[in-house]
Motif scaffolding. Structure first.
Motif, PDB file in Angstrom:
ATOM      1  N   ALA A 101      -2.706 -19.369  -8.876  1.00  0.00           N
ATOM      2  CA  ALA A 101      -3.326 -20.414  -8.062  1.00  0.00           C
ATOM      3  C   ALA A 101      -2.578 -20.617  -6.750  1.00  0.00           C
ATOM      4  N   ALA A 102      -1.283 -20.264  -6.733  1.00  0.00           N
ATOM      5  CA  ALA A 102      -0.453 -20.541  -5.560  1.00  0.00           C
ATOM      6  C   ALA A 102      -0.671 -19.560  -4.413  1.00  0.00           C
ATOM      7  N   GLY A 103      -1.384 -18.448  -4.633  1.00  0.00           N
ATOM      8  CA  GLY A 103      -1.628 -17.512  -3.544  1.00  0.00           C
ATOM      9  C   GLY A 103      -1.763 -16.084  -4.023  1.00  0.00           C
ATOM     10  N   ARG A 104      -2.248 -15.225  -3.130  1.00  0.00           N
ATOM     11  CA  ARG A 104      -2.522 -13.830  -3.497  1.00  0.00           C
ATOM     12  C   ARG A 104      -1.282 -12.949  -3.400  1.00  0.00           C
ATOM     13  N   ARG A 105      -1.175 -12.046  -4.380  1.00  0.00           N
ATOM     14  CA  ARG A 105      -0.103 -11.059  -4.405  1.00  0.00           C
ATOM     15  C   ARG A 105      -0.512  -9.815  -3.610  1.00  0.00           C
ATOM     16  N   ILE A 106       0.430  -8.893  -3.435  1.00  0.00           N
ATOM     17  CA  ILE A 106       0.098  -7.637  -2.770  1.00  0.00           C
ATOM     18  C   ILE A 106      -1.005  -6.914  -3.537  1.00  0.00           C
ATOM     19  N   ILE A 107      -0.973  -6.934  -4.877  1.00  0.00           N
ATOM     20  CA  ILE A 107      -2.004  -6.238  -5.633  1.00  0.00           C
ATOM     21  C   ILE A 107      -3.365  -6.915  -5.517  1.00  0.00           C
ATOM     22  N   ASP A 108      -3.404  -8.148  -5.009  1.00  0.00           N
ATOM     23  CA  ASP A 108      -4.669  -8.855  -4.771  1.00  0.00           C
ATOM     24  C   ASP A 108      -5.185  -8.674  -3.346  1.00  0.00           C
ATOM     25  N   TYR A 109      -4.413  -7.992  -2.515  1.00  0.00           N
ATOM     26  CA  TYR A 109      -4.775  -7.745  -1.121  1.00  0.00           C
ATOM     27  C   TYR A 109      -6.126  -7.029  -1.093  1.00  0.00           C
ATOM     28  N   LEU A 119       5.072  -5.579   7.657  1.00  0.00           N
ATOM     29  CA  LEU A 119       4.853  -4.511   6.680  1.00  0.00           C
ATOM     30  C   LEU A 119       3.379  -4.136   6.545  1.00  0.00           C
ATOM     31  N   ARG A 120       2.507  -4.974   7.012  1.00  0.00           N
ATOM     32  CA  ARG A 120       1.078  -4.771   6.772  1.00  0.00           C
ATOM     33  C   ARG A 120       0.564  -3.409   7.236  1.00  0.00           C
ATOM     34  N   PRO A 121       0.995  -2.868   8.374  1.00  0.00           N
ATOM     35  CA  PRO A 121       0.468  -1.558   8.780  1.00  0.00           C
ATOM     36  C   PRO A 121       0.742  -0.440   7.773  1.00  0.00           C
ATOM     37  N   VAL A 122       1.922  -0.413   7.180  1.00  0.00           N
ATOM     38  CA  VAL A 122       2.210   0.663   6.213  1.00  0.00           C
ATOM     39  C   VAL A 122       1.456   0.417   4.912  1.00  0.00           C
ATOM     40  N   ILE A 123       1.269  -0.847   4.522  1.00  0.00           N
ATOM     41  CA  ILE A 123       0.478  -1.143   3.338  1.00  0.00           C
ATOM     42  C   ILE A 123      -0.973  -0.730   3.570  1.00  0.00           C
ATOM     43  N   ASP A 124      -1.459  -0.906   4.790  1.00  0.00           N
ATOM     44  CA  ASP A 124      -2.829  -0.512   5.115  1.00  0.00           C
ATOM     45  C   ASP A 124      -3.013   1.005   5.106  1.00  0.00           C
ATOM     46  N   GLN A 125      -1.939   1.753   5.186  1.00  0.00           N
ATOM     47  CA  GLN A 125      -2.028   3.222   5.181  1.00  0.00           C
ATOM     48  C   GLN A 125      -1.929   3.807   3.780  1.00  0.00           C
ATOM     49  N   ALA A 126      -1.476   3.025   2.805  1.00  0.00           N
ATOM     50  CA  ALA A 126      -1.183   3.556   1.476  1.00  0.00           C
ATOM     51  C   ALA A 126      -2.446   3.704   0.633  1.00  0.00           C
ATOM     52  N   ASP A 127      -2.458   4.756  -0.185  1.00  0.00           N
ATOM     53  CA  ASP A 127      -3.521   4.941  -1.168  1.00  0.00           C
ATOM     54  C   ASP A 127      -3.174   4.286  -2.495  1.00  0.00           C
ATOM     55  N   VAL A 128      -1.897   4.363  -2.878  1.00  0.00           N
ATOM     56  CA  VAL A 128      -1.414   3.750  -4.110  1.00  0.00           C
ATOM     57  C   VAL A 128      -0.117   3.023  -3.799  1.00  0.00           C
ATOM     58  N   VAL A 129       0.014   1.801  -4.284  1.00  0.00           N
ATOM     59  CA  VAL A 129       1.241   1.012  -4.120  1.00  0.00           C
ATOM     60  C   VAL A 129       1.829   0.729  -5.495  1.00  0.00           C
ATOM     61  N   LEU A 130       3.135   0.977  -5.623  1.00  0.00           N
ATOM     62  CA  LEU A 130       3.912   0.503  -6.767  1.00  0.00           C
ATOM     63  C   LEU A 130       4.828  -0.590  -6.249  1.00  0.00           C
ATOM     64  N   ASP A 131       4.579  -1.814  -6.654  1.00  0.00           N
ATOM     65  CA  ASP A 131       5.373  -2.968  -6.234  1.00  0.00           C
ATOM     66  C   ASP A 131       6.342  -3.285  -7.374  1.00  0.00           C
ATOM     67  N   LEU A 132       7.632  -3.032  -7.162  1.00  0.00           N
ATOM     68  CA  LEU A 132       8.638  -3.088  -8.225  1.00  0.00           C
ATOM     69  C   LEU A 132       9.200  -4.497  -8.369  1.00  0.00           C
ATOM     70  N   ILE A 152     -11.268   2.900  -3.001  1.00  0.00           N
ATOM     71  CA  ILE A 152     -10.702   4.038  -3.729  1.00  0.00           C
ATOM     72  C   ILE A 152      -9.194   3.910  -3.880  1.00  0.00           C
ATOM     73  N   ARG A 153      -8.614   2.801  -3.426  1.00  0.00           N
ATOM     74  CA  ARG A 153      -7.169   2.634  -3.443  1.00  0.00           C
ATOM     75  C   ARG A 153      -6.761   1.692  -4.573  1.00  0.00           C
ATOM     76  N   ALA A 154      -5.472   1.725  -4.914  1.00  0.00           N
ATOM     77  CA  ALA A 154      -5.002   0.927  -6.051  1.00  0.00           C
ATOM     78  C   ALA A 154      -3.580   0.453  -5.801  1.00  0.00           C
ATOM     79  N   ALA A 155      -3.284  -0.731  -6.300  1.00  0.00           N
ATOM     80  CA  ALA A 155      -1.929  -1.281  -6.228  1.00  0.00           C
ATOM     81  C   ALA A 155      -1.547  -1.825  -7.594  1.00  0.00           C
ATOM     82  N   LEU A 156      -0.317  -1.531  -8.018  1.00  0.00           N
ATOM     83  CA  LEU A 156       0.190  -1.949  -9.319  1.00  0.00           C
ATOM     84  C   LEU A 156       1.494  -2.699  -9.135  1.00  0.00           C
TER      85      LEU A 156
END
Length: 326
Positions: free
Chosen positions: A191-199, A139-152, A208-212
């Motif tokens: 402490a257990a690891g980074r989330r997508i919003i911490d990428y 999934l990383r390539p599409v996440i790298d293309q996004a300007d804003v992520v909504l992780d539900l 200039i990008r944001a993830a929620l």
């Protein structure tokens, strides 16, 4: 042992029995969406002719959080048509979702490890293997293309809905402008690891990008799906990807709270002193709320917001975050 001696205490389990909550949603058939249309399985992308931001909406980072899958299934059946830019819808953990059953709905959270704890460069680029890491790398390539992520996401324990914005002030301000859910929590993660919003792409202070991360309510409730849809539509309108809604009432800005302490269980005997609901505010500082073995957990300030307290917390996992409103 003397006949009048008490029986030996049973050892406390390191993995408590999960609670039972009703499953009031039907898991959708995602077979029509398995292939995707963007070169990655389960990823569907829709672009306008006019350039604009790229909004990525992700569901099923945890395979048992089916409310997000229901929303994406509904959106794909009507096919979102952006006015500009691009809207991408992605089902994250198909393999875990395939194991979902209402009889044991917590068992399908992941296959090998939590997919929302692997989003640091060393882990993604390293040699370690798991079902979730394989999918994250895919999934990383599409996440790298996004300007804003909504992780539900949704929650097991009763809690008011909220938006997690991670470390990024930019993300917190965007979340406040969206306003659904109305509480925005800025935190440092787990402490257990980074989330997508911490990428790094989204956490970069100069970016200039944001993830929620949208924590939309309890698992398996229709109200949670409704909150997810409202959050998506308000985000898409904020980015001018969808037209304004007729008669939609203006909402106040969301309230931003900053986490002042993340409480990680250090023993298998972490216990709250009473039942707390996520979103509850404790008025007085130094209020005792939990014990971690012999250690006392107290509120560090007045009007302390409890963020997603987890009554059954494994050692090494987050038990609660304590936050203060701006």
């Amino acid at each position: 042992m003397p006949p009048d001696a008490p029986p030996p205490a049973s050892p406390l389990p390191d993995r408590p029995e999960p609670p039972r909550f009703p499953v009031n949603l039907a898991a959708p058939d995602l077979a029509p969406w398995q292939d995707g249309n963007a070169g990655i399985p389960g990823v569907h992308s829709f672009a306008a002719e006019e350039p604009g931001p790229h909004l990525l909406v992700m569901a099923l980072v945890h395979g048992n959080e089916i409310a997000g899958a229901i929303l994406l299934d509904r959106l794909l059946r009507t096919r979102p048509v952006p006015l500009r830019g691009r809207i991408t819808l992605a089902f994250a953990n198909f393999d875990a979702y395939a194991r979902f059953t209402p009889e044991d709905p917590t068992a399908s959270r992941f296959i090998d490890e939590d997919m929302n704890r692997v989003w640091d460069e060393a882990t993604l680029a390293g040699p370690r293997k798991s079902s979730e890491l394989k999918r994250a790398r895919q999934l990383r390539p599409v996440i790298d293309q996004a300007d804003v992520v909504l992780d539900l996401h949704s929650m097991l324990w009763p809690s008011d809905a909220l938006i997690l914005a991670g470390r990024s002030p930019r993300a917190a301000q965007l979340a406040a402008q969206i306003g659904v859910p109305p509480v925005v929590v800025a935190d440092d993660g787990h402490a257990a690891g980074r989330r997508i919003i911490d990428y790094a792409r989204f956490a970069d202070a100069d970016g200039i990008r944001a993830a929620l991360l949208i924590e939309a309510g309890q698992h398996w409730e229709e109200a949670t799906v409704a909150t997810m849809e409202a959050s998506f539509r308000r985000a898409a309108r904020k980015l001018s990807l969808l037209p304004p809604a007729r008669g939609e009432a203006a909402l106040p800005r969301g309230r931003i709270a900053h986490v002042t302490r993340t409480v990680t269980a250090t023993t298998c005997r972490f216990t709250f002193l009473r039942e707390f609901r996520g979103g509850e505010v404790i008025p007085e500082r130094n209020t005792l709320i939990a014990l971690d073995g012999e250690a006392e957990i107290r509120t560090p300030h007045d009007n302390c917001l409890l963020v997603m307290p987890s009554p059954h917390t494994l050692r090494g996992h987050t038990a609660v975050r304590l936050a203060k409103f701006d």
